[in-house]
Structure formats: C-alpha cells, structure tokens
Design a protein around this motif. Sequence first.
Motif, PDB file in Angstrom:
ATOM      1  N   ARG A 187       0.846  -1.193   0.000  1.00 39.88           N
ATOM      2  CA  ARG A 187       0.000   0.000   0.000  1.00 39.88           C
ATOM      3  C   ARG A 187       0.883   1.246   0.000  1.00 39.88           C
ATOM      4  O   ARG A 187       1.667   1.454   0.929  1.00 39.88           O
ATOM      5  CB  ARG A 187      -0.913   0.015   1.231  1.00 39.88           C
ATOM      6  CG  ARG A 187      -1.911  -1.130   1.267  1.00 39.88           C
ATOM      7  CD  ARG A 187      -2.812  -1.022   2.495  1.00 39.88           C
ATOM      8  NE  ARG A 187      -3.713  -2.145   2.619  1.00 39.88           N
ATOM      9  CZ  ARG A 187      -4.906  -2.246   2.029  1.00 39.88           C
ATOM     10  NH1 ARG A 187      -5.336  -1.241   1.289  1.00 39.88           N
ATOM     11  NH2 ARG A 187      -5.658  -3.315   2.193  1.00 39.88           N
ATOM     12  N   TYR A 188       0.778   2.033  -1.073  1.00 39.04           N
ATOM     13  CA  TYR A 188       1.588   3.251  -1.184  1.00 39.04           C
ATOM     14  C   TYR A 188       1.004   4.123  -2.288  1.00 39.04           C
ATOM     15  O   TYR A 188       0.577   3.587  -3.322  1.00 39.04           O
ATOM     16  CB  TYR A 188       3.048   2.895  -1.517  1.00 39.04           C
ATOM     17  CG  TYR A 188       3.956   4.094  -1.589  1.00 39.04           C
ATOM     18  CD1 TYR A 188       4.500   4.639  -0.430  1.00 39.04           C
ATOM     19  CD2 TYR A 188       4.244   4.686  -2.813  1.00 39.04           C
ATOM     20  CE1 TYR A 188       5.334   5.757  -0.506  1.00 39.04           C
ATOM     21  CE2 TYR A 188       5.068   5.803  -2.886  1.00 39.04           C
ATOM     22  CZ  TYR A 188       5.603   6.331  -1.726  1.00 39.04           C
ATOM     23  OH  TYR A 188       6.408   7.433  -1.794  1.00 39.04           O
ATOM     24  N   PRO A 189       0.892   5.432  -2.123  1.00 38.61           N
ATOM     25  CA  PRO A 189       1.382   6.256  -1.010  1.00 38.61           C
ATOM     26  C   PRO A 189       0.399   6.384   0.156  1.00 38.61           C
ATOM     27  O   PRO A 189       0.727   7.047   1.133  1.00 38.61           O
ATOM     28  CB  PRO A 189       1.606   7.612  -1.687  1.00 38.61           C
ATOM     29  CG  PRO A 189       0.559   7.665  -2.750  1.00 38.61           C
ATOM     30  CD  PRO A 189       0.420   6.256  -3.252  1.00 38.61           C
ATOM     31  N   LEU A 210       3.716  -1.704  -6.960  1.00 36.74           N
ATOM     32  CA  LEU A 210       4.719  -2.765  -6.959  1.00 36.74           C
ATOM     33  C   LEU A 210       5.988  -2.278  -6.263  1.00 36.74           C
ATOM     34  O   LEU A 210       6.362  -1.112  -6.362  1.00 36.74           O
ATOM     35  CB  LEU A 210       5.065  -3.184  -8.387  1.00 36.74           C
ATOM     36  CG  LEU A 210       3.963  -3.871  -9.206  1.00 36.74           C
ATOM     37  CD1 LEU A 210       4.502  -4.261 -10.573  1.00 36.74           C
ATOM     38  CD2 LEU A 210       3.433  -5.094  -8.488  1.00 36.74           C
ATOM     39  N   ALA A 211       6.637  -3.186  -5.568  1.00 36.74           N
ATOM     40  CA  ALA A 211       7.883  -2.871  -4.877  1.00 36.74           C
ATOM     41  C   ALA A 211       8.784  -4.101  -4.916  1.00 36.74           C
ATOM     42  O   ALA A 211       8.334  -5.207  -5.231  1.00 36.74           O
ATOM     43  CB  ALA A 211       7.616  -2.447  -3.439  1.00 36.74           C
ATOM     44  N   VAL A 246       8.272  -1.646   5.545  1.00 32.96           N
ATOM     45  CA  VAL A 246       6.846  -1.954   5.565  1.00 32.96           C
ATOM     46  C   VAL A 246       6.592  -3.171   6.445  1.00 32.96           C
ATOM     47  O   VAL A 246       7.339  -4.160   6.367  1.00 32.96           O
ATOM     48  CB  VAL A 246       6.346  -2.242   4.131  1.00 32.96           C
ATOM     49  CG1 VAL A 246       4.852  -2.480   4.126  1.00 32.96           C
ATOM     50  CG2 VAL A 246       6.708  -1.088   3.210  1.00 32.96           C
ATOM     51  N   PRO A 247       5.548  -3.140   7.293  1.00 30.26           N
ATOM     52  CA  PRO A 247       5.216  -4.324   8.100  1.00 30.26           C
ATOM     53  C   PRO A 247       4.933  -5.535   7.216  1.00 30.26           C
ATOM     54  O   PRO A 247       4.297  -5.415   6.166  1.00 30.26           O
ATOM     55  CB  PRO A 247       3.954  -3.893   8.864  1.00 30.26           C
ATOM     56  CG  PRO A 247       3.990  -2.400   8.857  1.00 30.26           C
ATOM     57  CD  PRO A 247       4.644  -2.008   7.579  1.00 30.26           C
ATOM     58  N   CYS A 248       5.403  -6.698   7.625  1.00 33.07           N
ATOM     59  CA  CYS A 248       5.206  -7.928   6.843  1.00 33.07           C
ATOM     60  C   CYS A 248       3.730  -8.219   6.614  1.00 33.07           C
ATOM     61  O   CYS A 248       3.347  -8.745   5.566  1.00 33.07           O
ATOM     62  CB  CYS A 248       5.869  -9.108   7.548  1.00 33.07           C
ATOM     63  SG  CYS A 248       7.672  -9.016   7.572  1.00 33.07           S
ATOM     64  N   ARG A 249       2.889  -7.851   7.572  1.00 34.28           N
ATOM     65  CA  ARG A 249       1.456  -8.125   7.443  1.00 34.28           C
ATOM     66  C   ARG A 249       0.804  -7.262   6.361  1.00 34.28           C
ATOM     67  O   ARG A 249      -0.304  -7.563   5.913  1.00 34.28           O
ATOM     68  CB  ARG A 249       0.753  -7.894   8.784  1.00 34.28           C
ATOM     69  CG  ARG A 249       0.967  -6.511   9.372  1.00 34.28           C
ATOM     70  CD  ARG A 249       0.303  -6.345  10.723  1.00 34.28           C
ATOM     71  NE  ARG A 249       0.704  -5.112  11.362  1.00 34.28           N
ATOM     72  CZ  ARG A 249       0.186  -3.914  11.088  1.00 34.28           C
ATOM     73  NH1 ARG A 249      -0.770  -3.812  10.154  1.00 34.28           N
ATOM     74  NH2 ARG A 249       0.606  -2.832  11.717  1.00 34.28           N
ATOM     75  N   GLU A 250       1.485  -6.200   5.940  1.00 34.39           N
ATOM     76  CA  GLU A 250       0.944  -5.314   4.913  1.00 34.39           C
ATOM     77  C   GLU A 250       1.496  -5.622   3.522  1.00 34.39           C
ATOM     78  O   GLU A 250       1.262  -4.879   2.578  1.00 34.39           O
ATOM     79  CB  GLU A 250       1.265  -3.853   5.265  1.00 34.39           C
ATOM     80  CG  GLU A 250       0.633  -3.351   6.555  1.00 34.39           C
ATOM     81  CD  GLU A 250      -0.877  -3.174   6.426  1.00 34.39           C
ATOM     82  OE1 GLU A 250      -1.374  -3.089   5.292  1.00 34.39           O
ATOM     83  OE2 GLU A 250      -1.546  -3.143   7.480  1.00 34.39           O
ATOM     84  N   VAL A 251       2.249  -6.703   3.420  1.00 35.32           N
ATOM     85  CA  VAL A 251       2.932  -7.026   2.167  1.00 35.32           C
ATOM     86  C   VAL A 251       2.335  -8.272   1.526  1.00 35.32           C
ATOM     87  O   VAL A 251       2.041  -9.249   2.208  1.00 35.32           O
ATOM     88  CB  VAL A 251       4.440  -7.255   2.432  1.00 35.32           C
ATOM     89  CG1 VAL A 251       5.122  -7.845   1.204  1.00 35.32           C
ATOM     90  CG2 VAL A 251       5.109  -5.949   2.817  1.00 35.32           C
ATOM     91  N   ILE A 252       2.143  -8.216   0.213  1.00 37.80           N
ATOM     92  CA  ILE A 252       1.674  -9.376  -0.547  1.00 37.80           C
ATOM     93  C   ILE A 252       2.773  -9.772  -1.526  1.00 37.80           C
ATOM     94  O   ILE A 252       3.213  -8.958  -2.349  1.00 37.80           O
ATOM     95  CB  ILE A 252       0.378  -9.070  -1.327  1.00 37.80           C
ATOM     96  CG1 ILE A 252      -0.735  -8.685  -0.360  1.00 37.80           C
ATOM     97  CG2 ILE A 252      -0.041 -10.252  -2.193  1.00 37.80           C
ATOM     98  CD1 ILE A 252      -2.023  -8.252  -1.054  1.00 37.80           C
TER      99      ILE A 252
END
Length: 203
Positions: A120-122, A129-130, A167-173
């Motif tokens: 999630r950004y910004p 994508l990151a 970024v928190p791991c829980r917020e990453v896919i």
Amino acid sequence: MKRYFITGIVVLIPVVITLWVLRVIVTTLDQTLFLLPPNLRPETLFGMNVPGLGVLLTLCIVLLTGVVAANFLGQRLLTLVERLLDKIPVVNSIYSSVKQVSDTLFSSSGQAFRQVLLIRYPHADCWTLAFQTGIPQGLVATHLGEPHLNVYVPTTPNPTSGFFLMVPCREVIELDISVDDALKHIISMGVVEPRQKHPPKKI
C-alpha cells in the motif's frame, strides 16, 4: 491518415528509444579505450574510431578482474587495496557504502531484488509494486516492534529512481512474477501485464 500516423509512432518510439539507450551505453563504455596507450587506440591502428571496441575492452577488464579476484593471490591483493582505501578519509566511507550495496545486490545468497511485492503506497487506498531489498536489522529493528521488510518502490517510467520504505510484513503481498516482468510493467505504466512465474497446474 491519423490512424497510420499513430501506428507509425507506436512502432517507431520503442525502436528509437532502444537505439538511443544502446548508443548511450556504447558511447559511455567506449571511454575505456582512453585507458590504452595512444598507439594502441583504434584511430591509430585502423585510422578511424570503431564503435563498440570499448564494450569489448570493458567486458575483458571485468572478466579479468573476476579471474584475478577469484584466486588466492587476487584475494590477498584485494584485501590490501581495501585496507589502503579504508585509511583514506571520505574515500573509505564512499567505498564501503558502495561495496555493501553491490555485495547485497549481486550476492547469490542475498534477497535484494529477488522478490516482487505488492504494498500500500502512497496511502492505504492505493497499491503499488515494490522490490524486497532486505530485512531491518539492529537498532532500527528494535524500534519497529514487529517484523518489517525493506522495500524499494521504483518510479514510473524511470525505475532507477524511487523510494526506500520499511513496511510491516502483514501489509505485504508476495507476487509470483519475475523482477524483469515487474520492471516492464512499471516502465510501461501498467500497459504491459506481468506473467505469472509458476502458472497453476492443469487438473
């Protein structure tokens, strides 16, 4: 007439940009020819400049450096050079920083730019994508309170600039797509769709 003109633009733009990038790369690498003595340069030997010879010379230098650095004597020599650079103010900080980054990016055991992520950004209602570049360590990790990932968010259409985020791991896919396809997706501003690396097996 308008349709033909637009079609021509669509066809020519990728070709022109590709040729321009190749020209910049070749012209830049050809500067390594100035390392040669004047009597060994192409304009002296052949009477004219030969584009691309600098690329071959650069590849030879890189390969030779790798061969030398891979053996025992080369490693000892590299250690001595690093110790020498470490004693020079300003130079030591630049060299150590660049070396850490290059070791992280090109190490076979490293995780930098090995995984494509969706974050999630910004803000919380947007996704982008990151690329994972690592995991927070030391003092930074102790202040975060939960597992985080170091990520690089590239900009469009120039992915060489971007933002570094934790970024928190829980917020990453994690996405099952290659880094190359993700870069194509970013550079094309979402026009080129990335392909799944491991398509689901047919039952």
